[in-house]
Motif scaffolding. Sequence first.
Motif, PDB file in Angstrom:
ATOM      1  N   UNK A 167       1.008  -1.015  -0.031  1.00 37.13           N
ATOM      2  CA  UNK A 167      -0.007   0.197  -0.109  1.00 37.13           C
ATOM      3  C   UNK A 167       1.020   1.274  -0.107  1.00 37.13           C
ATOM      4  N   UNK A 168       1.823   1.148   0.587  1.00 43.05           N
ATOM      5  CA  UNK A 168       2.775   2.525   0.787  1.00 43.05           C
ATOM      6  C   UNK A 168       3.798   2.766  -0.344  1.00 43.05           C
ATOM      7  N   UNK A 169       4.120   1.476  -1.018  1.00 42.69           N
ATOM      8  CA  UNK A 169       4.744   1.749  -2.060  1.00 42.69           C
ATOM      9  C   UNK A 169       3.902   1.893  -3.401  1.00 42.69           C
ATOM     10  N   UNK A 170       2.587   1.875  -3.225  1.00 42.72           N
ATOM     11  CA  UNK A 170       1.742   1.858  -4.437  1.00 42.72           C
ATOM     12  C   UNK A 170       1.490   3.549  -4.253  1.00 42.72           C
ATOM     13  N   UNK A 171       1.454   4.147  -3.137  1.00 37.87           N
ATOM     14  CA  UNK A 171       1.461   5.535  -2.959  1.00 37.87           C
ATOM     15  C   UNK A 171       2.592   6.329  -3.310  1.00 37.87           C
ATOM     16  N   UNK A 172       3.664   5.917  -2.934  1.00 36.91           N
ATOM     17  CA  UNK A 172       5.108   6.564  -3.329  1.00 36.91           C
ATOM     18  C   UNK A 172       6.267   5.636  -3.128  1.00 36.91           C
ATOM     19  N   UNK A 173       6.574   5.090  -4.269  1.00 44.24           N
ATOM     20  CA  UNK A 173       7.573   4.000  -4.035  1.00 44.24           C
ATOM     21  C   UNK A 173       7.758   3.482  -5.490  1.00 44.24           C
ATOM     22  N   UNK A 174       9.048   3.370  -5.902  1.00 44.74           N
ATOM     23  CA  UNK A 174       9.066   2.907  -7.221  1.00 44.74           C
ATOM     24  C   UNK A 174       9.301   1.265  -7.447  1.00 44.74           C
ATOM     25  N   UNK A 175       9.782   0.743  -6.321  1.00 39.69           N
ATOM     26  CA  UNK A 175      10.293  -0.862  -6.470  1.00 39.69           C
ATOM     27  C   UNK A 175       9.690  -1.297  -5.001  1.00 39.69           C
ATOM     28  N   UNK A 176       9.451  -2.817  -5.324  1.00 43.46           N
ATOM     29  CA  UNK A 176       9.416  -3.747  -4.013  1.00 43.46           C
ATOM     30  C   UNK A 176      10.424  -4.710  -4.042  1.00 43.46           C
ATOM     31  N   UNK A 177      11.681  -4.598  -4.711  1.00 38.11           N
ATOM     32  CA  UNK A 177      12.734  -5.470  -5.178  1.00 38.11           C
ATOM     33  C   UNK A 177      13.695  -5.588  -3.952  1.00 38.11           C
ATOM     34  N   UNK A 178      13.224  -5.710  -2.654  1.00 39.11           N
ATOM     35  CA  UNK A 178      14.400  -5.957  -1.606  1.00 39.11           C
ATOM     36  C   UNK A 178      14.119  -7.401  -1.017  1.00 39.11           C
ATOM     37  N   UNK A 179      15.131  -7.914  -0.701  1.00 45.96           N
ATOM     38  CA  UNK A 179      15.200  -9.310  -0.411  1.00 45.96           C
ATOM     39  C   UNK A 179      14.513  -9.788   0.881  1.00 45.96           C
ATOM     40  N   UNK A 180      14.312  -8.894   1.714  1.00 42.39           N
ATOM     41  CA  UNK A 180      13.439  -9.341   2.929  1.00 42.39           C
ATOM     42  C   UNK A 180      12.177  -9.447   2.644  1.00 42.39           C
ATOM     43  N   UNK A 181      11.611  -8.651   1.717  1.00 42.78           N
ATOM     44  CA  UNK A 181      10.169  -8.587   1.208  1.00 42.78           C
ATOM     45  C   UNK A 181       9.957 -10.080   0.681  1.00 42.78           C
ATOM     46  N   UNK A 182      10.987 -10.618  -0.142  1.00 50.00           N
ATOM     47  CA  UNK A 182      10.626 -11.932  -0.607  1.00 50.00           C
ATOM     48  C   UNK A 182      10.712 -12.977   0.184  1.00 50.00           C
ATOM     49  N   UNK A 183      11.577 -12.940   1.518  1.00 44.81           N
ATOM     50  CA  UNK A 183      11.530 -13.951   2.320  1.00 44.81           C
ATOM     51  C   UNK A 183      10.175 -13.923   3.247  1.00 44.81           C
ATOM     52  N   UNK A 184       9.767 -12.584   3.269  1.00 45.01           N
ATOM     53  CA  UNK A 184       8.082 -12.629   3.893  1.00 45.01           C
ATOM     54  C   UNK A 184       7.169 -13.256   3.234  1.00 45.01           C
ATOM     55  N   UNK A 185       7.524 -13.022   1.789  1.00 42.50           N
ATOM     56  CA  UNK A 185       6.333 -13.562   0.859  1.00 42.50           C
ATOM     57  C   UNK A 185       6.264 -15.126   0.762  1.00 42.50           C
ATOM     58  N   UNK A 186       7.825 -15.626   0.935  1.00 42.19           N
ATOM     59  CA  UNK A 186       7.941 -17.016   0.932  1.00 42.19           C
ATOM     60  C   UNK A 186       7.401 -17.623   2.299  1.00 42.19           C
ATOM     61  N   UNK A 187       7.585 -17.049   3.294  1.00 42.43           N
ATOM     62  CA  UNK A 187       6.913 -17.145   4.587  1.00 42.43           C
ATOM     63  C   UNK A 187       5.358 -17.632   4.591  1.00 42.43           C
ATOM     64  N   UNK A 188       4.700 -16.454   3.860  1.00 37.93           N
ATOM     65  CA  UNK A 188       3.461 -16.702   3.719  1.00 37.93           C
ATOM     66  C   UNK A 188       3.074 -17.852   2.790  1.00 37.93           C
ATOM     67  N   UNK A 189       3.780 -18.022   1.588  1.00 31.05           N
ATOM     68  CA  UNK A 189       3.390 -19.366   0.587  1.00 31.05           C
ATOM     69  C   UNK A 189       3.529 -20.538   1.134  1.00 31.05           C
ATOM     70  N   UNK A 190       4.645 -20.603   2.022  1.00 31.88           N
ATOM     71  CA  UNK A 190       4.957 -22.091   2.645  1.00 31.88           C
ATOM     72  C   UNK A 190       3.968 -22.356   3.968  1.00 31.88           C
ATOM     73  N   UNK A 191       3.483 -21.163   4.426  1.00 35.59           N
ATOM     74  CA  UNK A 191       2.737 -21.516   5.715  1.00 35.59           C
ATOM     75  C   UNK A 191       1.281 -22.017   4.910  1.00 35.59           C
ATOM     76  N   UNK A 192       0.928 -21.415   3.664  1.00 39.47           N
ATOM     77  CA  UNK A 192      -0.355 -21.902   3.036  1.00 39.47           C
ATOM     78  C   UNK A 192      -0.057 -23.337   2.657  1.00 39.47           C
ATOM     79  N   UNK A 193       0.882 -23.655   2.023  1.00 42.31           N
ATOM     80  CA  UNK A 193       1.171 -24.829   1.562  1.00 42.31           C
ATOM     81  C   UNK A 193       1.182 -25.941   2.563  1.00 42.31           C
ATOM     82  N   UNK A 194       1.794 -25.811   3.707  1.00 38.26           N
ATOM     83  CA  UNK A 194       1.667 -26.506   5.175  1.00 38.26           C
ATOM     84  C   UNK A 194       0.254 -26.810   5.612  1.00 38.26           C
ATOM     85  N   UNK A 195      -0.466 -25.704   5.586  1.00 39.59           N
ATOM     86  CA  UNK A 195      -1.741 -25.734   6.279  1.00 39.59           C
ATOM     87  C   UNK A 195      -2.664 -26.533   5.076  1.00 39.59           C
ATOM     88  N   UNK A 196      -2.562 -26.389   3.783  1.00 37.50           N
ATOM     89  CA  UNK A 196      -3.067 -27.185   2.727  1.00 37.50           C
ATOM     90  C   UNK A 196      -2.955 -28.364   2.828  1.00 37.50           C
TER      91      UNK A 196
END
Length: 467
Positions: free
Chosen positions: A429-458
């Motif tokens: 949301x903040x990047x959509x308001x004012x930010x050119x990229x989402x390309x930080x490595x910690x962002x993709x680690x958080x995204x991986x935490x989300x996807x892995x938790x989804x897979x484990x729960x499913x």
Amino acid sequence: MPLTAMGLIFWPLSFLFFFRKDPQRLLELTLIGGVLQAAAVLVMGGLGLQPAMAPGMLFIAFMGLQLMLGVKFPAAGRVLKFCTPLLIAFSWALVGSIILPRLFEGVVLVWPQKLDDVATRVPLAPTRGNITQDCYLVLDLVMFVMTIFFLTRREADPRRLYNAYLVGAALACVVGFWEMAHRLVGSIPFPKELLYSNPGWAVLDTQMSGPVPRINATFTEPSACATFLIGTLYSTVWCALRGYGNWATRVMIFLCTLCLLMTTSTTGYVAMIIGLALLIVYAILSRERRLFRRLMMFIAGGVLCMGVTTLALAAFAPDVIKAAAEVMLETQDKKQSASYEERTQKDADSYQLAFDTYGLGTGWGSDRSSSLLPGFLATIGVVGVLMLVVWNGSLFLKIYRTIKGAAGERSLDAWMIEATFTALLGRTVATLISGPVLGTMDFYVLLAMLVSALIRLQTRAGKQVRA
């Protein structure tokens, strides 16, 4: 390639965890290093390697060695199938970065990645920016996939990763308070050489909002600091309202809110209002009485604290009230500022590029906008944006179905899904308001935490159905 003072901290720790065969610690160090975005652990010419990349690259190397040695990851096939739309979007971005700058070379004007040498648009042509942004993209994608592979194994502990994320946010807040004290008093030393050692970034650490200094903590500018803290605030507030949080979560809500206010970032303030509105709408539509009651108590407590603080300051420090009023007036007048007009012009030019290139874009890394959506449209085009919409839509649908199917379950995976989703939502949301990229490595680690938790729960839900 000189080693920086920050490198003397991160490289030894990263190699220590690598040789101890502890990928969990490498991921935790990546999340903590993600807040040190203005620092560098290694300088190569005019480019600096950010601290998160030291443990991140060694984690990738460790997982690559595991795969080469024949270590099996049972969920690998399901992970790749789950992430197919995202992988296709990334492939389109990589291919487009090679073809599109040559296809439209000299036809359109773009804003370059680096504005230090020329503060105007230049004719489109293949540049080093395409190569460097491709390298970041590939590194982030590999980190994302490898993290999911690791987190679907039994020895992984996502709770520790989330705690490391909060430790990183606490570090950013502490540095922010330290910076504010340094700029107000002057005699308090502040380690600029350590925290702002990346030559590839222009660090804006002298900005003022009226009589009040604007802080950027460990980031390059106040809006970047606010963007990160908004993600933490979304996550901790949601966890507290849902009953997942503990005392540390509540402390982080207070620290993040206070540090956000000190950035005086319009991006942060607008994102806070949007988050509160989303919370109220969700509480009404979901008809969860407990959530609605907690939300009303949270809002009432916030209003009460603000009222008491305002009265105390008015009685004992009236100058602070005057300074705060000047800050609010300047924030409201930012639409008339030259920087706002410049950012608006960049976004308008980026939108125009999508039309001028027939919706194909100019290629990843060719244009740098002020906000996320015009930047995507200008570089990966309508096709790439549609691919990302498909991926995000499928991800939201899976989150909704999984959480609904596990209604009432207070498992670790359910907590991780909600905590990481809200953190990612806040930063987006903040990047959509004012930010050119989402390309930080910690962002993709958080995204991986989300996807892995989804897979484990499913997977667990599927086993229960079969049983």
